[in-house]
Design a protein around this motif. Structure first.
Motif, short mmCIF file in Angstrom:
data_model
loop_
_atom_site.label_atom_id
_atom_site.label_comp_id
_atom_site.label_asym_id
_atom_site.label_seq_id
_atom_site.Cartn_x
_atom_site.Cartn_y
_atom_site.Cartn_z
N LYS B 256 1.83 62.37 22.28
CA LYS B 256 2.95 62.77 21.44
C LYS B 256 2.76 62.11 20.08
CE LYS B 256 6.15 64.81 24.43
NZ LYS B 256 6.81 64.12 25.55
N VAL B 257 2.86 62.91 19.05
CA VAL B 257 2.77 62.34 17.70
C VAL B 257 4.19 62.10 17.20
CG1 VAL B 257 0.55 63.37 17.11
CG2 VAL B 257 2.65 64.66 16.67
N LYS B 258 4.31 61.19 16.21
CA LYS B 258 5.65 60.80 15.77
C LYS B 258 6.13 61.57 14.57
CE LYS B 258 5.60 56.26 17.83
NZ LYS B 258 4.24 56.47 18.41
N SER B 259 5.19 62.19 13.86
CA SER B 259 5.61 62.87 12.64
C SER B 259 4.67 64.03 12.34
CB SER B 259 5.58 61.89 11.46
OG SER B 259 4.22 61.52 11.23
N VAL B 260 5.12 64.90 11.46
CA VAL B 260 4.30 66.01 11.01
C VAL B 260 3.04 65.49 10.32
CG1 VAL B 260 4.21 67.90 9.33
CG2 VAL B 260 6.17 67.70 10.87
N ALA B 261 3.19 64.45 9.56
CA ALA B 261 2.03 63.88 8.85
C ALA B 261 0.97 63.40 9.84
CB ALA B 261 2.48 62.73 7.95
N GLU B 262 1.43 62.76 10.93
CA GLU B 262 0.48 62.29 11.95
C GLU B 262 -0.20 63.47 12.64
OE1 GLU B 262 2.18 59.95 15.12
OE2 GLU B 262 0.21 59.61 16.03
N LEU B 263 0.59 64.53 12.88
CA LEU B 263 0.04 65.73 13.52
C LEU B 263 -1.10 66.31 12.68
CD1 LEU B 263 0.09 68.02 15.63
CD2 LEU B 263 1.91 69.10 14.29
N VAL B 264 -0.84 66.46 11.39
CA VAL B 264 -1.86 67.05 10.50
C VAL B 264 -3.09 66.15 10.44
CG1 VAL B 264 -2.35 67.70 8.10
CG2 VAL B 264 -0.17 68.37 9.16
N GLU B 265 -2.85 64.87 10.40
CA GLU B 265 -3.95 63.91 10.37
C GLU B 265 -4.83 64.04 11.62
OE1 GLU B 265 -4.86 62.12 7.97
OE2 GLU B 265 -6.41 60.95 9.04
N LYS B 266 -4.18 64.14 12.80
CA LYS B 266 -4.92 64.27 14.06
C LYS B 266 -5.69 65.59 14.10
CE LYS B 266 -3.51 60.63 16.48
NZ LYS B 266 -4.45 59.54 16.78
N LEU B 267 -5.07 66.65 13.63
CA LEU B 267 -5.72 67.96 13.66
C LEU B 267 -6.94 67.98 12.74
CD1 LEU B 267 -2.66 70.42 13.73
CD2 LEU B 267 -4.18 69.81 15.62
N LYS B 268 -6.85 67.20 11.65
CA LYS B 268 -7.97 67.15 10.70
C LYS B 268 -9.10 66.27 11.20
CE LYS B 268 -7.07 66.30 6.31
NZ LYS B 268 -6.24 65.81 5.19
N THR B 269 -8.75 65.06 11.62
CA THR B 269 -9.80 64.07 11.86
C THR B 269 -10.23 63.97 13.31
OG1 THR B 269 -8.15 62.35 12.11
CG2 THR B 269 -9.04 62.65 9.92
N GLU B 270 -9.31 64.27 14.24
CA GLU B 270 -9.63 64.11 15.65
C GLU B 270 -10.04 65.45 16.27
OE1 GLU B 270 -7.26 60.97 17.96
OE2 GLU B 270 -6.68 62.87 18.91
N ALA B 271 -9.15 66.45 16.18
CA ALA B 271 -9.45 67.76 16.76
C ALA B 271 -10.38 68.55 15.84
CB ALA B 271 -8.16 68.53 17.02
N LYS B 272 -10.36 68.22 14.56
CA LYS B 272 -11.21 68.90 13.56
C LYS B 272 -11.04 70.42 13.59
CE LYS B 272 -14.79 65.33 13.25
NZ LYS B 272 -14.32 64.27 14.14
N VAL B 273 -9.80 70.85 13.65
CA VAL B 273 -9.55 72.29 13.67
C VAL B 273 -8.96 72.79 12.36
CG1 VAL B 273 -9.36 72.68 16.16
CG2 VAL B 273 -7.37 71.86 14.89
N LEU B 274 -8.78 71.89 11.40
CA LEU B 274 -8.23 72.35 10.11
C LEU B 274 -9.31 72.28 9.03
CD1 LEU B 274 -4.68 70.72 10.06
CD2 LEU B 274 -5.26 73.09 10.51
#
Lengths: 320, 274
Positions: B256-274
């Motif tokens: 669970k992420v705590k914020s929209v900013a954290e979500l975008v960060e995870k999608l960029k750097t961890e999942a690499k889908v953005l």
């Protein structure tokens, strides 16, 4: 050595990309394969599939095949299959699912529906397929000399061209089933959208009933920004917030994009059946106990009416 | 109009995520058996097509339900009789003696005995999820098929206007009876299916009807006959056989992420889908 007949699906004069999944299946089975393109305008479309290494691209182009009616298409497929093919494959779209059993019955062949993989071991071939809404996988074997298969688009990646130029050959259109005299095609109604097809999109933004009348208003900016297809839960469609053709799940489309964003979707089993194969799943829902969080890679417990606009803003700021 | 509806029971589909696999076999212990939802929609459709919605007690036609399986399926059949079906047939057999092709061949023999105008069937049963019996049956009978019906309108009980739910939209067909129609879930929406007797403006309640207690009692007296599979088909061989089952590979536990900013960060750097 296998000899597979791949049935191409035409849409508005072009071969649907979903057909490339069946080509991948044929390559995995090994041996040789040919591609049958049938429909009015098939001749023009055939050139699209000559670069995949097929022994032949067979064309059944006839005005009687202008609109899809199973009772007109199945006889030609069966007749062509009888010309030396031991396997017939079509992608498990609504077209393939309607057509394949009728073809199988004509060929007195066993049918392996909606398979997710094939394992070839000498002469033995084992098909694996999702069952129980994707909550179990079964393996099956076809006991007849001829196999008819529908292949799940999300599990067989689209074939890449392998070069060369398969020869194009016309085949005869078989007489339609007697039953075709009792079927009349009236119309095909399709939602008009500039967005990618749900089954082919790299990103899907999907919404639930929680979006209410603001379904499009909230999701469109996000989908536009991501170049995404828009999907919906059953509840959103039933409530009239989204058109039925957007539904993802056991009824509706099966999708497996690189990124699936479930916005205000609780995650009923019937919905999960249509999207669980997605590479990365994001869920935004204000109910932290919603089942969707059990399959989500990233969950955000938040009110979607504030979180989604914020997400759009954040994406514009950091990605675009 | 005389309508035949094949029925199957399935392990509670709303708890399908609780099934287990034991020694390569699916185990549904602990899950209640329910009628296959798409078959329930087919029963509801058959009832709607054989009534005037202003008096749903009077059947203007006949609805026959048929199931293949062991004695326990009588409960499923009685359930359909209680909602309004007229009579039932059970072909005695077991699930593991069947494949979709054999089910279709048995149903063909039943259709030839009963001569219905229409076979209404669920588009798929939600255990095997094969989506095949209706199409196979149509071919074996030499009848037209209309699959994944989201709406049906009767034209004087001689023909049906069927809207099929297909990828990206709806495909409208007119089939002249007799025919096989497989139904999808929107068939039980308020305007989904309507007989020639029901006013075009009538709106049904959403979903399938439930049986009143009196009707459940009365259903016990409705005819239910048992047939032997061997009396219906000579060749009971299977074209497809099933081997071991397994559970799907588990998904990596999410966070669970705590914020929209954290979500975008995870999608960029961890999942690499953005």
């Amino acid at each position: 050595m296998a000899n597979t007949l791949v049935i191409a699906e035409l849409h508005e004069g072009k071969v649907r990309k979903s057909t490339l999944s069946s080509i991948t299946f044929a390559r995995q089975v090994g041996g040789t394969f040919s591609i049958l393109v049938l429909g009015a305008g098939a001749k023009a479309a055939a050139s699209e599939v000559v670069v995949f290494g097929a022994a032949k691209v067979l064309v059944a182009d006839d005005a009687s095949l202008k609109d899809y009616v199973c009772e007109r298409f199945a006889p030609t497929i069966a007749a062509v299959a009888k010309g030396g093919f031991d396997t017939v494959v079509v992608t498990a779209s609504s077209y393939g699912k309607d057509l394949a059993p009728r073809v199988a019955a004509k060929l007195n062949a066993g049918y392996a529906p909606d398979i997710s993989s094939v394992h070839v071991d000498g002469n033995k071939r084992v098909y694996r397929r999702p069952m129980f809404a994707g909550n179990a996988y079964g393996t099956c074997e076809v006991q007849t000399p001829v196999h008819v298969v529908s292949a799940r688009q999300t599990e067989f990646t689209a074939a890449e061209p392998s070069g060369g130029a398969s020869p194009i050959e016309s085949v005869a259109v078989a007489a339609p089933d007697a039953a075709s005299a009792r079927v009349e095609f009236i119309s095909l109604e399709q939602g008009k959208s500039e967005r990618p097809d749900l089954g082919e999109a790299r990103v899907v933004v999907s919404g639930g009933r929680a979006l209410k009348e603001q379904f499009a208003q909230v999701l469109d900016p996000l989908a536009n920004l991501l170049g995404a297809a828009v999907g919906a839960s059953r509840a959103a469609c039933d409530a009239g917030f989204a058109p039925a053709e957007l539904q993802v799940g056991q009824t509706g489309r099966v999708v497996a994009p690189a990124l699936y964003l479930a916005i205000g979707i609780s995650g009923a089993i019937q919905h999960l059946a249509g999207m669980k194969g997605s590479k990365t799943i994001v869920a935004i829902n204000k109910d932290g106990d919603a089942p969707i969080f059990q399959v989500a890679d990233y969950g955000l417990v938040a009110d979607l009416f504030t979180a989604v606009p914020e997400l759009v803003g954040e994406l514009k700021r950091t990605v675009a | 109009m005389k309508i035949l509806v094949p029925l199957k029971r399935v392990a509670d589909p709303d708890n399908a995520n609780k099934i287990k696999v034991i020694a390569g076999k699916v185990d549904t212990t602990g899950l209640e058996f329910k009628p296959n939802p798409f078959d329930e929609y087919a029963v509801e459709t058959a009832l709607r097509l054989t009534e005037n919605a202003t008096n749903t007690k009077a059947r203007l036609g006949e609805v026959i339900v048929v199931a293949l399986g062991p004695k326990e399926l009588d409960t499923t059949l009685r359930g359909a009789l209680a909602t309004g079906a007229d009579r039932a047939i059970r072909v005695d057999t077991t699930d593991d003696a069947l494949d979709g092709d054999l089910v279709a061949r048995v149903l063909k023999a039943v259709v030839e005995k009963e001569a219905p105008d229409l076979v209404l069937i669920g588009k798929q049963q939600v255990e095997g999820d094969s989506n095949q019996v209706g199409q196979l049956l149509a071919e074996y009978l030499g009848w037209p098929q209309a699959t994944f019906a989201g709406s049906i309108k009767s034209e004087a009980d001689k023909a049906l206007l069927v809207s099929r739910e297909v990828d990206g939209g709806t495909l409208n067909l007119k089939v002249t009876l007799p025919a096989v129609v497989s139904v999808d879930l929107r068939i039980v929406s308020p305007q989904g299916a309507k007989s020639m007797h029901t006013a075009a403006t009538h709106a049904y309640p959403e979903g399938v009807r439930f049986a009143a207690l009196m009707a459940i009692m009365a259903a016990k007296k409705k005819p239910l006959v048992e047939m032997k599979l061997a009396e219906l088909v000579g060749d009971a061989s299977l074209k497809v056989t099933y081997g071991t089952a397994e559970l799907p590979p588990p998904r990596k536990a999410g966070i669970k992420v705590k914020s929209v900013a954290e979500l975008v960060e995870k999608l960029k750097t961890e999942a690499k889908v953005l």
